[in-house]
Write a protein that holds these residues in place. Structure first.
Motif, mmCIF file in Angstrom:
data_model
loop_
_atom_site.group_PDB
_atom_site.id
_atom_site.type_symbol
_atom_site.label_atom_id
_atom_site.label_comp_id
_atom_site.label_asym_id
_atom_site.label_seq_id
_atom_site.Cartn_x
_atom_site.Cartn_y
_atom_site.Cartn_z
ATOM 1 N N THR A 25 0.931 -1.284 -0.004
ATOM 2 C CA THR A 25 0.032 -0.028 0.020
ATOM 3 C C THR A 25 0.932 1.079 -0.012
ATOM 4 N N MET A 26 1.968 1.260 0.957
ATOM 5 C CA MET A 26 2.721 2.418 0.872
ATOM 6 C C MET A 26 3.482 2.617 -0.308
ATOM 7 N N ALA A 27 3.932 1.461 -0.913
ATOM 8 C CA ALA A 27 4.691 1.480 -2.053
ATOM 9 C C ALA A 27 3.886 2.119 -3.291
ATOM 10 N N ALA A 28 2.849 1.515 -3.302
ATOM 11 C CA ALA A 28 1.743 2.282 -4.458
ATOM 12 C C ALA A 28 1.512 3.847 -4.147
ATOM 13 N N HIS A 29 1.359 4.055 -2.953
ATOM 14 C CA HIS A 29 1.120 5.542 -2.768
ATOM 15 C C HIS A 29 2.287 6.293 -3.164
ATOM 16 N N ALA A 30 3.565 5.957 -2.574
ATOM 17 C CA ALA A 30 4.812 6.576 -2.970
ATOM 18 C C ALA A 30 4.849 6.593 -4.456
ATOM 19 N N THR A 31 4.643 5.544 -5.237
ATOM 20 C CA THR A 31 4.655 5.468 -6.674
ATOM 21 C C THR A 31 3.804 6.603 -7.626
ATOM 22 N N LEU A 32 2.537 6.507 -7.175
ATOM 23 C CA LEU A 32 1.391 7.544 -7.595
ATOM 24 C C LEU A 32 1.758 8.939 -7.207
ATOM 25 N N MET A 33 2.249 9.186 -6.039
ATOM 26 C CA MET A 33 2.565 10.573 -5.392
ATOM 27 C C MET A 33 3.715 11.095 -6.296
ATOM 28 N N ARG A 34 4.680 10.261 -6.612
ATOM 29 C CA ARG A 34 5.860 10.654 -7.426
ATOM 30 C C ARG A 34 5.284 11.177 -8.752
ATOM 31 N N ARG A 35 4.662 10.435 -9.441
ATOM 32 C CA ARG A 35 4.046 10.366 -10.609
ATOM 33 C C ARG A 35 3.196 11.898 -10.780
ATOM 34 N N PHE A 36 2.416 11.927 -9.754
ATOM 35 C CA PHE A 36 1.419 13.256 -9.833
ATOM 36 C C PHE A 36 2.321 14.220 -9.310
ATOM 37 N N ALA A 37 3.223 14.531 -8.553
ATOM 38 C CA ALA A 37 4.149 15.607 -8.437
ATOM 39 C C ALA A 37 4.900 15.865 -9.528
ATOM 40 N N ALA A 38 5.262 14.860 -10.539
ATOM 41 C CA ALA A 38 5.969 15.265 -11.619
ATOM 42 C C ALA A 38 5.229 16.109 -12.717
ATOM 43 N N ASP A 44 0.716 27.635 -9.125
ATOM 44 C CA ASP A 44 1.416 28.127 -8.060
ATOM 45 C C ASP A 44 1.490 27.688 -6.761
ATOM 46 N N VAL A 45 0.999 26.317 -6.619
ATOM 47 C CA VAL A 45 1.139 25.887 -5.328
ATOM 48 C C VAL A 45 1.781 24.417 -5.457
ATOM 49 N N SER A 46 2.315 24.093 -4.278
ATOM 50 C CA SER A 46 2.899 22.605 -4.123
ATOM 51 C C SER A 46 1.549 21.803 -3.642
ATOM 52 N N MET A 47 2.199 20.477 -3.927
ATOM 53 C CA MET A 47 1.056 19.591 -3.686
ATOM 54 C C MET A 47 0.465 19.656 -2.182
ATOM 55 N N ARG A 48 1.257 19.962 -1.300
ATOM 56 C CA ARG A 48 1.027 20.116 0.104
ATOM 57 C C ARG A 48 -0.082 21.333 0.185
#
Length: 156
Positions: A25-38, A44-48
């Motif tokens: 679950t955490m690996a999937a989350h990290a993979t998707l978040m990296r994809r979305f962040a890129a 003008d806003v960060s993901m946070r």
């Protein structure tokens, strides 16, 4: 061999399975978040910062910082600093808490709401593409059900 030995093996196997599921679950989350962040959609806003705008957009009424913190994955001091920046930029407004003069409520400004909607439409489409590319409708339904179940368990 004792009478309890056979029962211990399934418990260890279940514990191992639970930890493997958590790690996946955490690996999937990290993979998707990296994809979305890129992706080039954050303006003008960060993901946070977007996470705070999105969380406030789902609220029917202004929220205290402590309530906002229950839904955003930031420490209270980090969230407070982030909110200060969003207030300075005119995306979030503070208003007095009628029940506690020491506290303030937070709400989106019209500019913050517009920005959240604009980014949210693009981000929502991106999430839908990523999720539907990997999962069937049945799997998406099951994933939603399981994650809601885990979230409810956490709140108990």
């Amino acid at each position: 061999m004792t009478a309890t030995a056979p029962a211990a093996a399934p418990a260890r196997a279940r514990s191992h399975l639970a930890n493997d599921a958590w790690e996946a679950t955490m690996a999937a989350h990290a993979t998707l978040m990296r994809r979305f962040a890129a992706e080039d959609l954050w303006s003008d806003v960060s993901m946070r910062e977007y996470d705070v705008l999105y969380t406030l957009s789902k609220c029917d009424e202004p929220q205290r910082l402590s309530e906002l913190g229950r839904h955003v994955l930031l420490s209270q001091p980090a969230l407070s600093r982030l909110v200060d920046r969003l207030v300075e930029r005119g995306l979030v407004a503070r208003c007095a808490d009628p029940s506690d003069a020491r506290a303030a409520h937070l709400t989106l400004t019209p500019t913050g709401r517009d920005l959240q909607r604009r980014i949210g439409r693009r981000h929502g489409a991106s999430v839908a593409r990523a999720m539907t590319a990997a999962l069937t409708e049945e799997e998406l339904t099951l994933l939603e059900s399981l994650t809601h179940k885990l979230s409810q368990e956490h709140r108990s």
